[in-house]
Write a protein that holds these residues in place. Structure first.
Motif, PDB file in Angstrom:
ATOM      1  N   ASP A 163     -26.041 -38.504  41.158  1.00 59.95           N
ATOM      2  CA  ASP A 163     -25.052 -38.027  40.337  1.00 59.95           C
ATOM      3  C   ASP A 163     -24.811 -36.646  40.647  1.00 59.95           C
ATOM      4  O   ASP A 163     -25.714 -35.790  40.277  1.00 59.95           O
ATOM      5  CB  ASP A 163     -25.247 -38.328  38.758  1.00 59.95           C
ATOM      6  CG  ASP A 163     -24.025 -38.205  37.580  1.00 59.95           C
ATOM      7  OD1 ASP A 163     -23.176 -37.879  38.330  1.00 59.95           O
ATOM      8  OD2 ASP A 163     -24.513 -38.245  36.598  1.00 59.95           O
ATOM      9  N   GLU A 165     -21.902 -33.122  40.824  1.00 59.64           N
ATOM     10  CA  GLU A 165     -20.796 -32.603  40.278  1.00 59.64           C
ATOM     11  C   GLU A 165     -20.347 -31.373  41.225  1.00 59.64           C
ATOM     12  O   GLU A 165     -19.241 -31.044  41.019  1.00 59.64           O
ATOM     13  CB  GLU A 165     -20.645 -32.125  38.889  1.00 59.64           C
ATOM     14  CG  GLU A 165     -20.978 -33.654  37.887  1.00 59.64           C
ATOM     15  CD  GLU A 165     -21.007 -32.939  36.563  1.00 59.64           C
ATOM     16  OE1 GLU A 165     -20.712 -31.613  36.239  1.00 59.64           O
ATOM     17  OE2 GLU A 165     -21.075 -33.966  35.612  1.00 59.64           O
ATOM     18  N   ASN A 191     -14.999 -36.653  44.131  1.00 51.84           N
ATOM     19  CA  ASN A 191     -14.730 -35.834  42.662  1.00 51.84           C
ATOM     20  C   ASN A 191     -15.686 -34.726  42.600  1.00 51.84           C
ATOM     21  O   ASN A 191     -16.144 -34.566  41.528  1.00 51.84           O
ATOM     22  CB  ASN A 191     -14.885 -36.815  41.500  1.00 51.84           C
ATOM     23  CG  ASN A 191     -14.018 -36.409  40.376  1.00 51.84           C
ATOM     24  OD1 ASN A 191     -12.880 -35.918  40.630  1.00 51.84           O
ATOM     25  ND2 ASN A 191     -14.527 -36.780  39.187  1.00 51.84           N
ATOM     26  N   VAL A 192     -15.916 -33.906  43.463  1.00 55.44           N
ATOM     27  CA  VAL A 192     -16.825 -32.957  43.435  1.00 55.44           C
ATOM     28  C   VAL A 192     -16.017 -31.552  43.894  1.00 55.44           C
ATOM     29  O   VAL A 192     -15.212 -31.585  44.786  1.00 55.44           O
ATOM     30  CB  VAL A 192     -18.173 -33.121  44.260  1.00 55.44           C
ATOM     31  CG1 VAL A 192     -18.942 -34.122  43.574  1.00 55.44           C
ATOM     32  CG2 VAL A 192     -17.843 -33.064  45.837  1.00 55.44           C
ATOM     33  N   ALA A 231     -12.501 -30.626  41.101  1.00 61.25           N
ATOM     34  CA  ALA A 231     -12.717 -31.521  42.046  1.00 61.25           C
ATOM     35  C   ALA A 231     -11.870 -31.407  43.297  1.00 61.25           C
ATOM     36  O   ALA A 231     -10.586 -31.033  43.331  1.00 61.25           O
ATOM     37  CB  ALA A 231     -12.653 -32.994  41.741  1.00 61.25           C
ATOM     38  N   TYR A 280     -25.134 -26.645  36.251  1.00 61.43           N
ATOM     39  CA  TYR A 280     -25.231 -28.130  36.702  1.00 61.43           C
ATOM     40  C   TYR A 280     -26.411 -28.625  36.442  1.00 61.43           C
ATOM     41  O   TYR A 280     -26.409 -30.095  36.671  1.00 61.43           O
ATOM     42  CB  TYR A 280     -24.586 -28.038  38.069  1.00 61.43           C
ATOM     43  CG  TYR A 280     -23.110 -27.686  38.142  1.00 61.43           C
ATOM     44  CD1 TYR A 280     -22.055 -28.590  37.734  1.00 61.43           C
ATOM     45  CD2 TYR A 280     -22.631 -26.437  38.292  1.00 61.43           C
ATOM     46  CE1 TYR A 280     -20.640 -28.384  37.898  1.00 61.43           C
ATOM     47  CE2 TYR A 280     -21.486 -26.021  38.473  1.00 61.43           C
ATOM     48  CZ  TYR A 280     -20.558 -26.829  38.012  1.00 61.43           C
ATOM     49  OH  TYR A 280     -19.095 -26.600  38.006  1.00 61.43           O
ATOM     50  N   LYS A 283     -27.220 -32.339  38.512  1.00 61.42           N
ATOM     51  CA  LYS A 283     -26.111 -32.490  39.187  1.00 61.42           C
ATOM     52  C   LYS A 283     -25.681 -31.828  40.274  1.00 61.42           C
ATOM     53  O   LYS A 283     -24.144 -31.996  40.616  1.00 61.42           O
ATOM     54  CB  LYS A 283     -24.982 -32.865  38.083  1.00 61.42           C
ATOM     55  CG  LYS A 283     -25.492 -34.089  36.872  1.00 61.42           C
ATOM     56  CD  LYS A 283     -24.420 -34.042  36.004  1.00 61.42           C
ATOM     57  CE  LYS A 283     -24.807 -35.265  34.992  1.00 61.42           C
ATOM     58  NZ  LYS A 283     -23.832 -35.586  33.912  1.00 61.42           N
TER      59      LYS A 283
END
Length: 351
Positions: A163, A165, A191-192, A231, A280, A283
């Motif tokens: 997972d 981010e 989506n990062v 993202a 974060y 993640k």
């Protein structure tokens, strides 16, 4: 063991004051021999067979045959010669220097501007240039001893999805080329966001962001305070500013500041990595690419304390293995990978 042979250097610049000044400032460096000078690339190419230089200090802007044309010829005729560019602090100078790096120059040094005090100019150039020449000499003459042989903990085949981010990247000497290899192959459906500290002066970071933005499907920007981390967007830390991430309401936003240099750097990867660790936690994915010194090590320690994942570039594909080496030898890298495998590993982790 170090050999007795010096690093043979050819200086190419159309200004006689710079040819003479750089020659004189290198005259007392025991591991360097200035074997000649040339006023443009055409003359330099004619002199290479007799002078047999190991390295070239090459001006970007010259009449008749400039630095870019010379690099293209060197890549075909003398690919083993290592090149350090001399660049002026202008938009055009930054554009040309970045093009030179893409053509194989290993690094660049800025020509100071705004004063006719050439003694000060050459002291500044000397301070920037000597570590880069020392690196070339070490690569030429040493089989560097390893403090301990640390094998990669995992290879690409065993990398697993996590997972994630945010991706935070640190790079320095050799970094622009490394980033141009990695970034185009990182998937844009993950989506990062991506945050990058590349050691470069002001203006150069802006031009670097613009050049990447033209090549990538990601949106690439030089970061500004207040930018929302999002993202499929890449933010480059601007020269002379540290970049951090802050929680602002529900958003993660960038803040810039001119706090003290860390590891002699501003921006510093340590500053970015510590803030990424705080915001974060596990993640986050940290990547330490080629570069001299150990910027990023303390920040990686903070990221690992929050269970983040760390990738370090391997020795064989690094122009300078100082930054990734410090992480590997501290046993903080989850994966130690050749440059060409890093994007694949990132895709596996974040997809």
């Amino acid at each position: 063991m170090m050999t007795k042979a010096s690093l043979r250097v050819l200086i190419v610049d159309d200004a006689v004051v710079f040819r003479r000044g750089i020659s004189e400032m290198l005259s007392d460096v025991p591991y360097i021999e200035v074997v000649g000078t040339a006023a443009n690339g055409k003359i330099a190419l004619m002199k290479i067979p007799s002078l047999k230089p190991d390295a070239m200090i090459l001006d970007v802007e010259m009449p008749e045959m400039d630095g870019i044309e010379t690099l293209k010829a060197l890549r075909e005729l003398h690919p083993s010669i290592k090149v350090i560019m001399l660049s002026i602090h202008t938009t055009r100078g930054a554009e040309k220097t970045l093009e030179a790096l893409s053509l194989g120059a290993i690094d660049f040094v800025e020509k100071p501007s705004g004063s006719n005090d050439y003694r000060t100019h050459f002291q500044t150039i000397r301070g920037d240039l000597l570590p880069k020449l020392r690196l070339l000499k070490l690569q030429q003459s040493f089989q560097l001893p390893e403090k301990r042989q640390v094998p990669p903990k995992q290879r690409t085949t065993s990398i697993r999805h996590q997972d994630c981010e945010i991706i935070a990247i640190a790079s320095s000497t050799g970094g622009p080329n490394a980033l141009n290899v990695i970034l185009p192959d990182i998937v844009t459906n993950a989506n990062v966001g991506i945050l990058i500290v590349q050691h470069m002066p002001p203006l150069f970071t802006k031009q670097f962001a613009l050049s990447l933005d033209q090549k990538l499907t990601y949106t690439v920007c030089e970061a500004s305070t207040g930018d929302a981390v999002s993202a499929n967007t890449i933010f480059i830390a601007p020269g002379n500013y540290h970049m951090i991430v802050r929680q602002v309401g529900k958003d993660h936003r960038i803040a810039l500041h001119q706090g003290p240099l860390e590891n002699g750097c501003r921006p510093s990867a340590d500053v970015l990595f510590r803030s990424v660790a705080e915001i974060y936690g596990k993640k986050a994915l940290g990547i330490v690419l080629t570069g001299m010194g150990k910027d990023g090590l303390e920040g990686v320690k903070a990221m690992k304390a929050r269970e983040a994942t760390i990738i370090a570039q391997d020795k064989d594909t690094s122009i300078a293995w100082g930054m990734p080496r410090s992480v590997v030898e501290a046993e903080l890298a989850d994966y130690v990978l050749p440059l060409q495998e890093i994007a694949q590993a990132v895709n596996t982790i974040v997809s």
